[in-house]
Design an enzyme around this catalytic site. Structure first.
Site, short mmCIF file in Angstrom:
data_model
loop_
_atom_site.label_atom_id
_atom_site.label_comp_id
_atom_site.label_asym_id
_atom_site.label_seq_id
_atom_site.Cartn_x
_atom_site.Cartn_y
_atom_site.Cartn_z
N ALA A 72 -0.90 5.02 3.23
CA ALA A 72 -0.23 5.38 4.01
C ALA A 72 -0.73 6.73 4.98
CB ALA A 72 1.04 6.15 3.31
N GLN A 182 7.43 7.35 -0.94
CA GLN A 182 8.18 7.65 -2.37
C GLN A 182 9.48 6.98 -2.34
OE1 GLN A 182 6.69 8.77 -4.78
NE2 GLN A 182 4.82 9.93 -3.69
N SER A 202 2.75 2.51 0.97
CA SER A 202 1.62 2.21 0.58
C SER A 202 1.70 1.48 -0.83
CB SER A 202 0.92 3.63 0.09
OG SER A 202 -0.38 3.82 -0.06
N ALA A 203 1.03 0.43 -0.86
CA ALA A 203 1.22 -0.40 -2.20
C ALA A 203 1.19 0.24 -3.70
CB ALA A 203 0.29 -1.68 -1.94
N HIS A 204 0.20 1.00 -3.45
CA HIS A 204 -0.32 1.42 -5.02
C HIS A 204 1.06 2.36 -5.41
CE1 HIS A 204 -1.51 5.96 -4.08
NE2 HIS A 204 -1.79 5.33 -2.77
N THR A 240 -11.55 -6.66 8.98
CA THR A 240 -10.96 -7.79 8.39
C THR A 240 -9.89 -7.37 7.10
OG1 THR A 240 -13.18 -8.55 8.39
CG2 THR A 240 -11.88 -9.60 6.68
N CYS A 327 -2.70 15.22 -4.23
CA CYS A 327 -3.56 15.89 -2.77
C CYS A 327 -3.69 17.24 -2.93
CB CYS A 327 -2.66 15.34 -1.62
SG CYS A 327 -1.93 13.60 -1.89
#
Ligand code: 7TS
Length: 386
Positions: A72, A182, A202-204, A240, A327
């Site tokens: 993200a 979120q 964001s996937a995580h 890629t 962060c």
């Protein structure tokens, strides 16, 4: 010691079903999807399926665009910097309206543009921690190019009134971006219901792998790439494609949307049980009304208990929590979010964030409550100010 993970707003466990879906692309089907031979061709149907899962997850239209990227932070920077090069740099529209609540990947990208002639308004939230559509409307001018407001806050879980903000931006002809990191997997996120122009995820954050994310662009919206090079992602993002990551993100998105009812019934009940236990202690402030927050998050300020000290006590008992976004957790600065919603200096240093997931159990919450009760009493006995 059995460990308990209650920092899901920082990152999440990869769902075992997601890991299983990703496995073949590390050992059997490892071709580059851009290759013309069988190794490349054979992975394409799986990428197409993953993209379908992402489109369905946010109810995007087939003619819209979703750019797969690394996270993200990249998606947010792509929007903010892309808008500069496509609009703000060359036209009289030199303004961006955002909020004081945003993640650093928005705030710092905006601060960077301020050094390049862009005027940025950072809207303050009201006492409820919300940025209202009225405050957005008041901040707009005919020079505003972009509004960026996060769907859900990473520290408090507070949900912003995105539908109303989107209506204002649509009416005034201003691009709208939302950082939905979120929100995905916690509340319904629909670009059909809420007509944003850009949306990042964001996937995580929803039980997918780290290192892969997505940026949604509404049909007809043009944005220059942040990364230049090959023709991947239709020229929107060179590099890629992380095939396993994209397959995992698609599977995680589908599972997250399917689990929304569980999230809002079971996870919410466990979060409320934990929150109620905290509130049984005197001088505890939970930030944000429960119904205005994502169902998995509680951000509490416990007067007389330093956030870092409490996190350490929990960690000693095998429980993972945080004082706010990872962060920012290394900095001993007061939480900008708490400061923004008017918390005093002491309160802004006593914040602890507990964020659950669909993998959190009742037993884990009961154990956490017992550890918290002991830690709060112990730390207050040591406090010179309480
Ligand atoms: C609202 C929001 N936007 C963007 C990001 C950045 O996502 P990434 O680029 O995939 O890392 C985060 C990560 N937030 C947090 C990371 O650790 N604790 C957090 O609260 C976030 O919460």
């Amino acid at each position: 010691m059995e460990r308990i993970y209650l920092d899901n707003n920082a990152t999440t466990l990869v769902d075992p079903a997601v890991r299983e879906a990703m496995e073949p692309f590390y050992c059997h089907m490892y071709g580059n999807p851009n290759s013309l031979h069988s190794f490349g061709i054979e992975v394409r149907p799986y990428l197409n399926r993953a993209m379908e899962q992402l489109y369905a997850g946010i109810e995007a239209d087939d003619e819209d665009n979703i750019i797969v990227n690394s996270c993200a932070t990249e998606g947010n920077n792509t929007v903010i910097l892309g808008m500069y090069f496509s609009l703000l740099k060359e036209t009289r529209k030199k303004r961006i309206v955002t909020t004081q609540l945003e993640h650093p990947s928005i705030r710092e990208a905006c601060r960077f543009l301020e050094n390049h002639g862009v005027k940025v308004t950072y809207l303050a939230p009201d006492s409820r921690g919300l940025v209202t559509a009225e405050s957005v409307a008041e901040a707009l001018s005919d020079q505003t190019a972009l509004v960026s407001v996060m769907w859900a806050n990473n520290e408090t879980g507070l949900l912003q009134p995105m539908k109303e903000i989107a209506a204002v931006c649509r009416e005034r002809g201003v691009y709208l971006h939302t950082d939905a990191v979120q929100a995905i997997g916690k509340v319904p996120v629909s670009v059909r219901e809420v007509p944003v122009d850009f949306l990042t995820f964001s996937a995580h954050k929803f039980h997918g792998p780290k290192g892969v994310g997505g940026l949604y662009l509404r049909k007809g919206v043009v944005l220059p790439p942040l990364l230049h090079g090959g023709e991947q992602m239709g020229g929107h993002r060179a590099g890629t494609v992380d095939v396993a990551g994209l397959v995992g993100m698609g599977q995680a998105m589908e599972l997250a949307v399917t689990a929304l009812d569980y999230e809002n019934l079971v996870v919410r009940r466990l979060r409320d049980k934990l929150e109620d236990a905290l509130l049984r202690h005197a001088d505890v402030l939970v930030i944000g009304e429960r119904d205005l927050r994502t169902p998995n998050t509680v951000y509490a300020s416990i007067r007389g208990v330093e956030g870092e000290a409490l996190i350490w006590d929990l960690n000693q008992a095998g429980i993972a929590a945080s004082t706010g976004s990872a962060c920012a957790s290394e900095s001993l600065e007061a939480s900008p979010i708490l400061t923004a919603i008017g918390a005093d200096r002491e309160l802004a240093h006593t914040g602890v964030r507990l964020s659950l997931s669909r993998f959190t159990t009742e037993q884990e919450i009961d154990t956490t409550i017992a550890v918290l009760d002991r830690a709060i009493v112990r730390l207050r006995q040591l406090s010179t100010s309480y």
